[in-house]
Scaffold this motif. Structure first.
Motif, PDB file in Angstrom:
ATOM      1  N   THR A  22       0.826  -1.210   0.000  1.00 22.83           N
ATOM      2  CA  THR A  22       0.000   0.000   0.000  1.00 22.83           C
ATOM      3  C   THR A  22       0.858   1.258   0.000  1.00 22.83           C
ATOM      4  OG1 THR A  22      -0.216  -0.035   2.420  1.00 22.83           O
ATOM      5  CG2 THR A  22      -1.959  -1.092   1.131  1.00 22.83           C
ATOM      6  N   ILE A  60      -2.044   8.508  -0.050  1.00 19.34           N
ATOM      7  CA  ILE A  60      -3.372   7.970   0.245  1.00 19.34           C
ATOM      8  C   ILE A  60      -3.318   7.133   1.516  1.00 19.34           C
ATOM      9  CG2 ILE A  60      -5.159   6.377  -0.556  1.00 19.34           C
ATOM     10  CD1 ILE A  60      -4.589   7.396  -3.391  1.00 19.34           C
ATOM     11  N   SER A  61      -2.256   6.374   1.673  1.00 14.40           N
ATOM     12  CA  SER A  61      -2.108   5.544   2.859  1.00 14.40           C
ATOM     13  C   SER A  61      -2.059   6.392   4.128  1.00 14.40           C
ATOM     14  CB  SER A  61      -0.843   4.693   2.736  1.00 14.40           C
ATOM     15  OG  SER A  61      -0.776   3.744   3.745  1.00 14.40           O
ATOM     16  N   PHE A 121      -5.511   8.214   4.607  1.00 11.94           N
ATOM     17  CA  PHE A 121      -6.519   7.270   5.079  1.00 11.94           C
ATOM     18  C   PHE A 121      -6.519   7.213   6.602  1.00 11.94           C
ATOM     19  CE2 PHE A 121      -8.409   3.124   5.856  1.00 11.94           C
ATOM     20  CZ  PHE A 121      -9.457   3.122   4.955  1.00 11.94           C
ATOM     21  N   THR A 149      -9.695   7.751   9.916  1.00  8.89           N
ATOM     22  CA  THR A 149     -10.193   6.639  10.716  1.00  8.89           C
ATOM     23  C   THR A 149     -10.097   7.041  12.188  1.00  8.89           C
ATOM     24  OG1 THR A 149      -8.011   5.591  10.713  1.00  8.89           O
ATOM     25  CG2 THR A 149      -9.570   4.865   9.034  1.00  8.89           C
ATOM     26  N   ILE A 174      -4.625   1.550   5.825  1.00 11.04           N
ATOM     27  CA  ILE A 174      -5.331   0.542   5.035  1.00 11.04           C
ATOM     28  C   ILE A 174      -4.900  -0.868   5.426  1.00 11.04           C
ATOM     29  CG2 ILE A 174      -5.690  -0.343   2.694  1.00 11.04           C
ATOM     30  CD1 ILE A 174      -5.257   2.595   1.731  1.00 11.04           C
TER      31      ILE A 174
END
Length: 171
Positions: A122, A129-130, A133, A137, A143
């Motif tokens: 990832t 993006i990792s 993300f 959360t 991820i």
């Protein structure tokens, strides 16, 4: 009826009730990763020197084996550190974070290797993006954490948190 993520897994620490477990976790993860890269780099340099010497002694056969040895060193590093009872790489230990399973299964060497492998996949695909993300959360999970079923939390306040949590809440 929809159920909140925190309610669905009551045995996991909640950032709203135990914010000290998640304080600065994402920053600590980035710094721990940089430390781990340095440690892995040092290990690979040592293996490369040995491989260079053995390559001359074996007329080049050891050089061909380096294509397997280099990934093997990386896999063994993650398996031995994340799969140990400390559940943390050297960088994670220095940054006071620990990898915790979220699905009730033990975190063994194979799970640690799977976690590290998914992290690298990832991360290579798209590191922004990792990281982004994790910002969205509630427990700052990336991820690969969600896929494997792990959670990264601070080690020092974790001990106090688990001591104050009733044992019936765990698997």
């Amino acid at each position: 009826m929809t159920q909140d993520y925190a309610d669905a897994r009551p045995y996991l620490p909640d950032p709203s009730t135990a914010p000290e477990l998640f304080e600065g976790v994402l920053t600590r993860r980035v710094i721990a990763h940089l430390i781990d890269l340095a440690v892995i780099g040092a290990l690979l340099m040592a293996v490369s020197v040995v491989g260079l010497i053995l390559g001359f002694l074996t007329f080049g056969l050891a050089w061909a084996a380096m294509f397997l040895v280099v990934p093997g060193v990386i896999v063994l590093y993650y398996g031995a550190t994340l799969g140990s009872t400390r559940r943390a790489t050297i960088g994670m230990q220095m940054m006071d974070i620990v990898l915790t399973p979220t699905r009730g299964q033990p975190l063994d060497g194979w799970m640690a290797i799977l976690h590290a492998g998914l992290f690298w996949v990832t991360f290579w695909i798209s590191w922004p993006i990792s990281l982004l993300f994790a910002l969205f959360t509630p427990r700052r999970q990336m991820i690969h954490d969600l896929v494997v079923g792990t959670l990264m939390i601070r080690r020092s306040p974790m001990t106090r948190h688990w001591q104050n949590t009733p044992r019936t809440a765990f698997y």
